[in-house]
Design an enzyme around this catalytic site. Structure first.
Site, short mmCIF file in Angstrom:
data_model
loop_
_atom_site.label_atom_id
_atom_site.label_comp_id
_atom_site.label_asym_id
_atom_site.label_seq_id
_atom_site.Cartn_x
_atom_site.Cartn_y
_atom_site.Cartn_z
N SER B 10 2.45 5.54 -1.70
CA SER B 10 1.04 5.91 -1.82
C SER B 10 0.55 5.94 -3.26
CB SER B 10 0.80 7.26 -1.15
OG SER B 10 1.46 8.28 -1.88
N GLY B 11 1.47 5.84 -4.21
CA GLY B 11 1.05 5.83 -5.61
C GLY B 11 0.61 4.45 -6.06
N TYR B 12 0.31 4.33 -7.34
CA TYR B 12 -0.20 3.06 -7.84
C TYR B 12 0.88 1.99 -7.90
CZ TYR B 12 -4.54 5.44 -9.20
OH TYR B 12 -5.72 6.13 -9.21
N THR B 13 2.10 2.35 -8.30
CA THR B 13 3.14 1.32 -8.34
C THR B 13 3.55 0.93 -6.92
OG1 THR B 13 4.81 3.04 -8.64
CG2 THR B 13 4.05 1.93 -10.61
N CYS B 147 6.40 1.40 -18.72
CA CYS B 147 5.39 0.40 -19.09
C CYS B 147 5.23 0.32 -20.60
CB CYS B 147 4.06 0.70 -18.42
SG CYS B 147 3.52 2.39 -18.54
N ASN B 311 0.00 -2.68 -17.11
CA ASN B 311 1.06 -1.66 -16.98
C ASN B 311 1.58 -1.54 -15.55
OD1 ASN B 311 -1.77 -0.56 -16.99
ND2 ASN B 311 -0.71 1.17 -16.05
#
Lengths: 344, 344, 344, 344
Positions: B10-13, B147, B311
């Site tokens: 559910s996170g960005y990565t 990143c 990133n």
């Protein structure tokens, strides 16, 4: 020097009030309260005020009497202690939504709960000087304004005042707002990666500020639609209405010239060249102006009327200080002279 | 088709991994887990994937065996259950900081606590193909990259590889980053009115990613300074170093041409005209490229070397998929062909 | 592989076409022309394409015959040489405004000059597949769409198709747009210090794209108002209309589900929770989706219907490639699978 | 009331000067010149000043004598007519680069052409009061400052003044700037779609402002690297230096406290909590403050010292008015009290 206190000073409207009052030649700030930041320097929360004030946040339960009390609390709190506050100050200006509506039933309908001090509703003047200048000069209690309501009202005011509209036709107000409008507390949608570059319609209709527009202008049919865009301060209301038959662009010019001549913080912006031909909120950051624009489509008598404001100034703290000036007999524009920045 | 699962989706990565794997011609996604969003469609959290997948978030405690497990958990979680995960998949790529450092003492020094599975540190290859391509082709376990570390390493790599620097002189890396770098969870400083238009230095030195740069390049003296600026995706690392005596701009051109020829996702950007003369992260959003630039001041032998990345891509999920491609014998660029957008 | 050429490839729509066609599995790009950048690598102008193509800009006066010619010229140029272009390619897709309107008189009224090739107007199909899919499958010539027109049409299409509106009432479309809409050439108002953070209404009514909405939907009374906001790619059209008596929100759901089922690039976005509950252009950057939303105010039967697009994709180059796919018998979505990014 | 004229009033520094002088209690503006906008109201170019002034732009060839002449012309123009200007006013403050450098040879080396009035170079005081307060109190001619130079000098000043640096080690200043720094004229790179969201390094070293830092601080080895980021007003200079052996963080605190006590517009920002822990330019928009920060890495004696300013205020027009105040014996802070906004 009149003595003032800001109750609830850690939010954006509280901070903006503080900036204005610290700079006001006839007012001084005695206390600024915050439970969360109790004992901290106010400049730690409002970093622009570093080296401008040594005030620290104080306890809202330990208020000393002053001349003017500004209440910048979350909606619903002021009404529960209004008598207490009235014992502390001859003048109260409440920036929440608690005392904007005159009618307890209307309040309950839009806010979903009965008002805690309905007998006080009639004592507060709706704090938009462009509508209630004379009353404010005699008032002891003024409410703040909803920022979207203020922009919508000022976009429509010249047309309504001179009865130029077909009021049974739809009255659509499209409002675009910056991120400071939702206050200093974050939420999932205000997280920068999610909020940046948005064009996000957060209210199609039914926003509570609608009640203020209906009350102040008598336009039962008005619809407000609100969309967040990418800036911090600023609110642009674009009203779509239908002109009465026979109304010309010259009539509109006449009306707008008059209303802006009568009100020190209203300006018409309608240029034929240059970059800034229409009202734009970005150049109003920190200023108390409301910039007005208009246009008439002869093809179908549709009128587009526009109002740009800084939601924290003309839409909140600036109008509140303007009310204070009127209530205490100061020059209306005192302490509100900052013209805004360009570029920004 | 290889079968993959994303743990912590559910996170960005996690979301970016999902976008890449759904589009990967040789991979399929079997599960995406999220405790908080359990049972919800993944497109409700990652709205770009609406109509692209009917997957719902599943329970991280109910994983089925797959070929490749991507771990996109908060730092510290993967190391506590790494044996469990290893029982479920032959290949693991962990995007957290848990397995980036080889040495348990180094880990403890930078992360402030002993590692929970120190015996696993040696089994993971640092997941930057530009450094470890051959090893990754034989690896079963790869770590993700920090990143800022990835951008710093790639800014310095050509100079270090060809031994062009005076390594006892200060090695300063100034890093500017977008808001997605801090993840999908908000904090007071990420609230849009506070985060918008910032130039905010959040780490003067001592950032944990420094440990990766030291380990991978052997530059003990490197300092990383990090500043948030106003964009969502993007990281620019600018390294300031001193060239060995006699090094010319021609030597630098030679080195950079070679390194970008050998690596499909590295490009030199050093133009004499046009708008885009130097590496810029904005045009890399969604792409796996790292754009490199350099300059040499003959006055004092100062070298400025630059690396721009997205990133979330080259700095996280893109490199992870690139590692997967190498580990499973696919074409290195498979599923990573999106070139980025212009304008954006 | 079909062979294509882009005439006028240095602008934003030309660059976006190039990105799409380079990635298209059944097309190849033979030439991209630009007088100004003649002989330069296309990646110097479109920096995202570096390492993706070695093409250089060629002379528009030296075109070789191809299968499909994309014309991405300034308005007014294609019509003056359309017979010449038709001799070079069996299929032409013109992205300018030259062939969008069917009627020469209508063209002259909105564009202020007679059309140079009025006999060609009837040969072009308006290139919005959601309106003209079947015709496009047999067409040799397709026009592009105006980005604001496309968003407005798609915002209103479901309501018009099922005859749910009182069409004699005002039909107001408020459009908010990003800066890429005005093209790659700068002007005083697009200078970053002036354009940043704007909410700038640049057209109150009378925008030329209005003609396309009137033609395609038959809504003579439609008004388009356009406001620039701070993002690069994206267009949100919000239509304010009045529903026929008796129309319910359930009726609207039925209509929207149907239209989005029938069209691969239309999606309904109407969620009860999460951050992305309504259509938003930011997540559509680079994608060909048009996201649709709607709401009905039972108080006064006002309907708010919304369409979000990327103006360079669904509003220009994406729809053009979608047309090409239909005209040449390819899968409609071929080469248009990029889902957009989150976060962005 | 002293009488002032602004020559070259249509640019950003001219507009900012005008805003400050219109608000200055002891100054009045007699003329503002602009060839391009001759005869137009100044508020058409500087829209924030609408209703604040009825001044129109006048002809620069028809200047009347005044007390103070502010020259805000493009670089190179003032030097060619400096005797003419000196005949018109006892006091001249030139905001261009024409009179910043003392030495004609140095000027020619950095600006590529001989100076047109080298005999005047010695008559001008470099207009940074933090360096030359006493001299300015006796001066009739002051130069403006380069915005990047001002930020760099103030970032390094406390360290240099107390001799805390190893001056033979590299002195790297990384500067991040907003878009207003390049002035009111657009260029291809300032077009909003290209300039938005950038992290764009436009000068790796060799920027002309370097000459001012070398001259004022005596640091021959200083390198300035400049990167554009996404905001309009603001400049952050981050200096990377090496402390002398034995220097402690306490020594730095002592130095910074002293320098900020002695200078009304310098502040230290070094907080342990809250959002604004370090200097940030965004909250300085419109204010004349320079906010300073610092940190020391005991690992390698690297010092990071930071200065944030509004490039149009402390970096240009604000310092110019501060100089005027000193030169004419006014309170140094007069007319410069605006504290900036939060949020913004």
């Amino acid at each position: 020097m009149i003595r003032t206190t800001i109750v609830g000073g850690s939010g954006y409207t509280g901070g903006e009030l503080l900036r204005l009052l610290l700079n006001h030649p006839s007012a001084e700030v005695v206390q600024v309260t915050s439970r969360r930041h109790l004992g901290e320097y106010v400049y730690q929360t409002h970093p622009n005020l570093r080296k401008h004030t040594g005030l620290k946040f104080t306890d809202p339960d330990s208020l000393t009497p002053v001349d003017v009390l500004f209440l910048a609390l979350p909606h619903g709190e002021a009404q529960r202690k209004i008598q207490h506050y009235a014992n502390l100050a001859a003048y109260i200006i409440d920036l929440s939504a608690d005392f904007r509506l005159d009618n307890p039933q209307t309040y309950e309908r839009w806010y979903g709960a009965p008002h805690a001090a309905p007998e006080w509703l009639g004592k507060f003047i709706y704090g938009l000087p462009e509508l209630h200048r004379a009353q404010l000069q005699d008032a002891r209690y003024a409410s703040g304004v909803g920022c979207n309501a203020a922009a919508s009202i000022l976009a429509l005011l010249p047309l309504v005042k001179d009865n130029l509209l077909e009021s049974e036709k739809p009255i659509i107000v499209e409002i675009k707002v910056g991120s400071s409008e939702s206050g200093a507390e974050g939420n999932p949608g205000s997280h920068h990666p999610e909020r940046s570059s948005v064009i996000r319609t957060f209210s199609t209709f039914g926003h509570r500020h609608t009640a203020e527009v209906i009350q102040e202008l008598g336009l039962e049919q008005v619809s407000l639609t609100m969309t967040s865009v990418d800036l911090v301060r600023g609110c642009l209301a674009t009203a779509h209405t239908t002109a009465r038959e026979g109304v010309t662009i010259k009539d509109l010019w006449h009306t707008y010239r008059q209303v802006t001549n009568e009100n020190p913080f209203l300006r018409v912006v309608k240029e034929q060249r240059g970059i800034y031909r229409v009202p734009e909120p970005k150049i109003l950051a920190g200023s108390n102006y409301a910039d007005l624009g208009f246009d008439l489509d002869p093809r179908n008598r549709q009128v587009v009327s526009i109002c740009a404001i800084d939601n924290l100034m003309k839409g909140a703290s600036g109008s509140a200080v303007q009310c204070m000036n009127l209530m205490l007999g100061f020059e209306e524009t005192l302490g509100l002279e900052f013209p805004g920045l360009h570029p920004i």
